[in-house]
Design an enzyme around this catalytic site. Structure first.
Site, PDB file in Angstrom:
ATOM      1  N   HIS A  15      46.282  43.835  38.730  1.00 15.95           N
ATOM      2  CA  HIS A  15      44.829  44.000  38.653  1.00 15.95           C
ATOM      3  C   HIS A  15      44.377  45.120  39.580  1.00 15.95           C
ATOM      4  O   HIS A  15      44.974  45.339  40.636  1.00 15.95           O
ATOM      5  CB  HIS A  15      44.118  42.712  39.079  1.00 15.95           C
ATOM      6  CG  HIS A  15      44.565  41.499  38.331  1.00 15.95           C
ATOM      7  ND1 HIS A  15      44.441  41.370  36.973  1.00 15.95           N
ATOM      8  CD2 HIS A  15      45.166  40.362  38.758  1.00 15.95           C
ATOM      9  CE1 HIS A  15      44.921  40.189  36.605  1.00 15.95           C
ATOM     10  NE2 HIS A  15      45.375  39.567  37.666  1.00 15.95           N
ATOM     11  N   HIS A  62      52.553  40.904  39.202  1.00 16.47           N
ATOM     12  CA  HIS A  62      52.757  39.458  39.213  1.00 16.47           C
ATOM     13  C   HIS A  62      52.853  38.884  37.810  1.00 16.47           C
ATOM     14  O   HIS A  62      52.396  39.486  36.847  1.00 16.47           O
ATOM     15  CB  HIS A  62      51.645  38.743  39.986  1.00 16.47           C
ATOM     16  CG  HIS A  62      50.270  38.926  39.402  1.00 16.47           C
ATOM     17  ND1 HIS A  62      49.543  40.071  39.597  1.00 16.47           N
ATOM     18  CD2 HIS A  62      49.502  38.127  38.631  1.00 16.47           C
ATOM     19  CE1 HIS A  62      48.383  39.957  38.973  1.00 16.47           C
ATOM     20  NE2 HIS A  62      48.331  38.786  38.370  1.00 16.47           N
ATOM     21  N   ARG A  83      48.493  45.179  31.693  1.00 17.40           N
ATOM     22  CA  ARG A  83      49.777  44.613  31.299  1.00 17.40           C
ATOM     23  C   ARG A  83      50.839  45.690  31.437  1.00 17.40           C
ATOM     24  O   ARG A  83      50.764  46.739  30.800  1.00 17.40           O
ATOM     25  CB  ARG A  83      49.663  44.171  29.842  1.00 17.40           C
ATOM     26  CG  ARG A  83      50.244  42.824  29.573  1.00 17.40           C
ATOM     27  CD  ARG A  83      50.015  42.402  28.127  1.00 17.40           C
ATOM     28  NE  ARG A  83      48.877  41.528  27.984  1.00 17.40           N
ATOM     29  CZ  ARG A  83      47.936  41.660  27.039  1.00 17.40           C
ATOM     30  NH1 ARG A  83      47.995  42.630  26.154  1.00 17.40           N
ATOM     31  NH2 ARG A  83      46.936  40.828  26.983  1.00 17.40           N
ATOM     32  N   GLU A 141      43.098  37.412  43.675  1.00 20.82           N
ATOM     33  CA  GLU A 141      43.217  36.033  43.225  1.00 20.82           C
ATOM     34  C   GLU A 141      44.136  35.240  44.125  1.00 20.82           C
ATOM     35  O   GLU A 141      44.965  35.798  44.845  1.00 20.82           O
ATOM     36  CB  GLU A 141      43.694  35.967  41.765  1.00 20.82           C
ATOM     37  CG  GLU A 141      45.093  36.509  41.541  1.00 20.82           C
ATOM     38  CD  GLU A 141      45.406  36.714  40.048  1.00 20.82           C
ATOM     39  OE1 GLU A 141      44.521  37.205  39.318  1.00 20.82           O
ATOM     40  OE2 GLU A 141      46.514  36.386  39.633  1.00 20.82           O
TER      41      GLU A 141
HETATM   42 ZN    ZN Z   1      46.497  37.828  37.757  1.00 22.30          ZN
END
Ligand code: ZN
Length: 312
Positions: free
Chosen positions: A97, A172, A192, A115
């Site tokens: 991200h 991740h 992605r 996150e």
């Molecule tokens: Zn994530």
């Protein structure tokens, strides 16, 4: 003012989703591909709505825009956080991200995504992808362009009860069998990097290699800064499990009667085990709620349960 507002989640169906959100958490959602339950969300991609009371049926973004007093008059043009439960029946794509600055410039003013994961359940010997092994941007580029994924990705053993902080720029992936609750900035921007060449409806999902390479942190930070084992927690206590400049996340353990206060304009709360009451509302495993400014001053819970709470 209402002290607690129970929320109806939004569900997202994905190629890697499963049935646990219905079978284990009791959500009344059809389908065998339920990947995510967005329990507390004001994001336009999927919003939660007030389940009962004065605001029944209102979307969380409407509450934020029209009743800011519920949130202690917090500032900001959007509700800042998003809390979801993720059930990975298969591996998620390997992804990364952006941070706020990159997302704002390249993604129509979106927030970036920091996150934090709390592992609810996972197989023994479960491994997550956290970080990578490239030593320099050049090495990262060649590993990606040559498809040397096994060499590139860093796999890490995890256990139930561990907390993992995923900063923007961290490669991740959540892997098969892992169920976790994620507290994140209110953003839906995912780049992605690799999707195991899987097909969805006969086609590969889009990759975002250039943007991924733009934002991946090289070299990856050490794992000791990112993973925290869950400490033994006493009954009727609040244990802080993650804190950063965007959110604080804590685990609450209730046994009998418990009250505490939060120095915050509002508090997100999700029941991850057991059942009981929050103020006068019955809650159980899988319940998500907003504790308002009025409630946060003196949060009253009873029953036998564990919750993950967060605030800014
Ligand atoms: Zn994530």
């Amino acid at each position: 003012m209402e002290k607690v507002i129970l929320l109806n989640p939004y569900f997202s169906h994905t190629i890697w989703g499963g049935k646990k959100l219905r079978d284990v958490f009791g959500y009344n959602e059809p389908g065998d591909d339920i990947g995510e339950c967005w329990g507390i969300s004001a994001h336009p991609s999927g919003e939660s709505t007030a389940a009962s009371g004065e605001f029944e049926g209102k979307r969380l973004s409407e509450l934020w825009n029209e009743h800011r007093e519920l949130f202690g008059n917090a500032e900001g043009d959007r509700f800042p956080l998003l809390v979801k439960i993720i059930d990975a029946e298969a591996d998620l794509s390997i992804q990364v991200h952006p941070d706020d600055e990159y997302a704002s410039a390249n993604e129509n003013g979106s927030l970036g995504k920091k996150e934090c994961w709390y592992v609810l359940d996972c197989p023994e010997d479960a491994e997550l992808v956290i970080g990578h092994n490239a030593g320099s941007p050049e090495e990262l580029r060649s590993m990606v362009s040559e498809g040397r994924w096994d060499e590139l990705i860093r796999k890490v053993k995890v256990k139930k009860g561990e907390t993992i902080q995923i900063d923007p720029g961290t490669v991740h992936s959540i892997t098969a069998g892992v169920c976790l609750i994620e507290t994140q900035q209110s953003s839906d921007i995912t780049y992605r990097l690799y999707d195991y060449d899987r097909l969805q409806n006969g086609r590969k999902r889009e990759l975002h290699i250039d943007k991924s390479l733009d934002v991946i942190t090289v070299p990856a930070p050490s794992l000791s800064e990112q993973i925290k084992e869950c400490a033994q927690q006493e009954e009727n206590s609040v244990l802080r499990i993650s804190a950063c400049d965007r959110y604080t996340v804590s685990k609450v353990k209730v046994s009998g009667e418990f009250s505490f206060k939060c120095d915050a304009g509002f508090v997100n709360a999700s029941v991850i085990e057991g059942s009981g009451r929050v103020f006068d509302k019955d809650v159980k495993k899988g319940s998500h709620m907003l504790i308002t400014a009025e409630g946060a001053k003196d949060i009253r819970m009873s029953g036998y349960m564990e919750l993950i709470i967060s605030y800014t």
